[in-house]
Design a protein around this motif. Structure first.
Motif, PDB file in Angstrom:
ATOM      1  N   GLN A 159       0.849  -1.187   0.000  1.00 37.27           N
ATOM      2  CA  GLN A 159       0.000   0.000   0.000  1.00 37.27           C
ATOM      3  C   GLN A 159       0.887   1.241   0.000  1.00 37.27           C
ATOM      4  O   GLN A 159       1.646   1.457   0.944  1.00 37.27           O
ATOM      5  CB  GLN A 159      -0.908   0.010   1.227  1.00 37.27           C
ATOM      6  CG  GLN A 159      -1.848  -1.178   1.332  1.00 37.27           C
ATOM      7  CD  GLN A 159      -2.652  -1.158   2.617  1.00 37.27           C
ATOM      8  OE1 GLN A 159      -3.063  -0.091   3.093  1.00 37.27           O
ATOM      9  NE2 GLN A 159      -2.881  -2.320   3.198  1.00 37.27           N
ATOM     10  N   LEU A 160       0.782   2.028  -1.064  1.00 40.15           N
ATOM     11  CA  LEU A 160       1.564   3.257  -1.182  1.00 40.15           C
ATOM     12  C   LEU A 160       0.609   4.439  -1.142  1.00 40.15           C
ATOM     13  O   LEU A 160      -0.233   4.597  -2.028  1.00 40.15           O
ATOM     14  CB  LEU A 160       2.367   3.268  -2.487  1.00 40.15           C
ATOM     15  CG  LEU A 160       3.332   2.085  -2.704  1.00 40.15           C
ATOM     16  CD1 LEU A 160       4.050   2.230  -4.044  1.00 40.15           C
ATOM     17  CD2 LEU A 160       4.332   2.000  -1.562  1.00 40.15           C
ATOM     18  N   GLY A 161       0.737   5.265  -0.110  1.00 39.32           N
ATOM     19  CA  GLY A 161      -0.171   6.392   0.045  1.00 39.32           C
ATOM     20  C   GLY A 161      -0.003   7.428  -1.048  1.00 39.32           C
ATOM     21  O   GLY A 161       1.055   7.535  -1.690  1.00 39.32           O
ATOM     22  N   ALA A 177       2.783  -0.937   4.363  1.00 36.07           N
ATOM     23  CA  ALA A 177       1.786   0.111   4.150  1.00 36.07           C
ATOM     24  C   ALA A 177       2.417   1.462   4.412  1.00 36.07           C
ATOM     25  O   ALA A 177       2.983   1.693   5.490  1.00 36.07           O
ATOM     26  CB  ALA A 177       0.577  -0.092   5.056  1.00 36.07           C
ATOM     27  N   LEU A 178       2.341   2.364   3.432  1.00 36.89           N
ATOM     28  CA  LEU A 178       2.860   3.714   3.547  1.00 36.89           C
ATOM     29  C   LEU A 178       1.704   4.693   3.590  1.00 36.89           C
ATOM     30  O   LEU A 178       0.740   4.572   2.831  1.00 36.89           O
ATOM     31  CB  LEU A 178       3.757   4.073   2.355  1.00 36.89           C
ATOM     32  CG  LEU A 178       5.232   3.710   2.410  1.00 36.89           C
ATOM     33  CD1 LEU A 178       5.419   2.206   2.528  1.00 36.89           C
ATOM     34  CD2 LEU A 178       5.963   4.246   1.185  1.00 36.89           C
ATOM     35  N   GLY A 179       1.823   5.693   4.451  1.00 38.25           N
ATOM     36  CA  GLY A 179       0.854   6.772   4.465  1.00 38.25           C
ATOM     37  C   GLY A 179       1.101   7.725   3.309  1.00 38.25           C
ATOM     38  O   GLY A 179       1.893   7.446   2.401  1.00 38.25           O
ATOM     39  N   ALA A 196       3.817   6.108   8.798  1.00 33.54           N
ATOM     40  CA  ALA A 196       2.798   7.155   8.871  1.00 33.54           C
ATOM     41  C   ALA A 196       3.134   8.253   7.856  1.00 33.54           C
ATOM     42  O   ALA A 196       4.204   8.257   7.236  1.00 33.54           O
ATOM     43  CB  ALA A 196       2.727   7.721  10.282  1.00 33.54           C
ATOM     44  N   ASP A 197       2.217   9.192   7.704  1.00 32.20           N
ATOM     45  CA  ASP A 197       2.375  10.249   6.703  1.00 32.20           C
ATOM     46  C   ASP A 197       3.716  10.964   6.865  1.00 32.20           C
ATOM     47  O   ASP A 197       4.133  11.309   7.986  1.00 32.20           O
ATOM     48  CB  ASP A 197       1.252  11.280   6.842  1.00 32.20           C
ATOM     49  CG  ASP A 197      -0.121  10.682   6.564  1.00 32.20           C
ATOM     50  OD1 ASP A 197      -0.183   9.544   6.069  1.00 32.20           O
ATOM     51  OD2 ASP A 197      -1.127  11.372   6.848  1.00 32.20           O
TER      52      ASP A 197
END
Length: 336
Positions: A159-161, A177-179, A196-197
């Motif tokens: 998951q790439l934000g 998972a990336l924000g 996180a972001d």
């Protein structure tokens, strides 16, 4: 396949077919003028029976998937025999058996890349290439930036934000998972971690399972993080190992900091409070706790808790011998 089976053009059985660039080795799907499936002819039969040689020119091949009502399927399977060139039981004979019972069969054609056969490592590499192209496209369309996408390897669940940037030569293992607004720099490897972001990783960083980076946290070159969390704005910019640790918001870990989490028998936890500063080349021997806003002097080996706002320095006493360097060189020259 479900839609086709329920339509007027469907039938008792629906086969999944595809048209490969090279059909050699696949079973061929022979259709009548109305598009109904007459039979599936295996490559071995085509090679062994001159009467079936012409079927070798058919491009439509069997993908090995069939949709049928269960009772009918097992009735047909019970009738399958092995009267063929190889003496094998071809499950695909069910289509010919169904045709002889005047049951209509149909074929749904899928893209080759979704159903291609994988029989060796070469074909596996081709399939991996196709899968990676699909994953990269999905990430780009979702709003991530991939620089040199052909060098970046993703997992199905990566998951790439939005507005995150991934530089060339990065590998994402499962469970990442990336924000939004994150950045992963070149030659980093991430697996089982969450960012996180605004978090920044790399270059040459390794995030192992259980690694968690808070908003704006930074992990730099030659830093490894395993089962450890960094709070918002925390930094470990170079040459650091963090294992089984909790790092508070805004803490700063100098180059060469190591959490000594394993004693040869069990893993132990290190806690570093918010705003703490760990000097370069420090070893924190777990279990140990560094309080908030504490400072650990460079080169320290810490084996006991450090309280909040304290300064801890664990070094041998520096000894200086005046003129010692000159006398040392003179002795060496005499020996030479």
């Amino acid at each position: 396949m479900r839609e086709l089976r329920r339509s007027p053009q469907g039938g008792a059985l629906v086969a999944l077919g595809f048209e490969p660039s090279d059909p050699t080795g696949y079973g061929r799907l022979e259709l009548d003028d109305q598009g109904a499936l007459l039979q599936v002819c295996e490559q071995a039969e085509i090679d062994a029976d001159p009467a079936k040689a012409a079927l070798g020119g058919i491009r439509l091949c069997n993908a090995g998937v069939v949709l049928a009502e269960d009772r009918l399927l097992f009735e047909l399977l019970a009738q399958v025999g092995n009267d063929n060139a190889k003496g094998e039981f071809y499950l695909t004979d069910i289509y010919g058996l169904a045709k002889r019972q005047n049951r209509r069969t149909a074929v749904h054609v899928a893209p080759e890349e979704e159903v291609m056969g994988i029989n060796d490592r070469c074909e596996l590499a081709v399939a991996e290439t196709l899968a990676q192209e699909r994953l990269r496209r999905r990430a780009l369309l979702a709003g991530a930036t991939l620089i040199g996408p052909e060098t970046i390897f993703l997992s199905e669940d990566t998951q790439l934000g939005r507005d995150s940037i991934v530089h060339p030569h990065v590998v994402f293992g499962p469970g990442v998972a990336l924000g939004s607004g994150c950045e992963v720099k070149s030659f980093s490897h991430l697996e089982g971690c969450r960012l996180a972001d605004g978090a920044v990783v790399g270059p040459f960083a390794r995030l192992r399972p259980g690694a968690t980076l808070g908003r704006g946290a930074r992990v730099g070159n030659f830093v490894e993080v395993k089962n450890a969390s960094l709070g918002a704005g925390a930094k470990a910019n170079h040459l650091t190992y963090l294992g089984d640790a909790t790092v508070g918001d805004g803490a700063n870990l100098g180059a060469g900091t190591i959490t000594c989490n394993y004693d040869g028998f069990a893993k132990h936890h290190t806690e570093i409070g918010a705003g703490a500063f760990i000097g370069s080349n420090s070893a924190l021997v777990a279990p140990v706790k560094i309080g908030a806003d504490a400072i650990v002097g460079a080169g320290s080996t810490v084996t006991q808790d450090v309280s909040e706002d304290a300064l801890a320095i664990v070094r041998g006493t520096q000894k200086q011998v005046e003129g010692g360097a000159r006398r040392f060189r003179e002795r060496r020259r005499k020996k030479d």
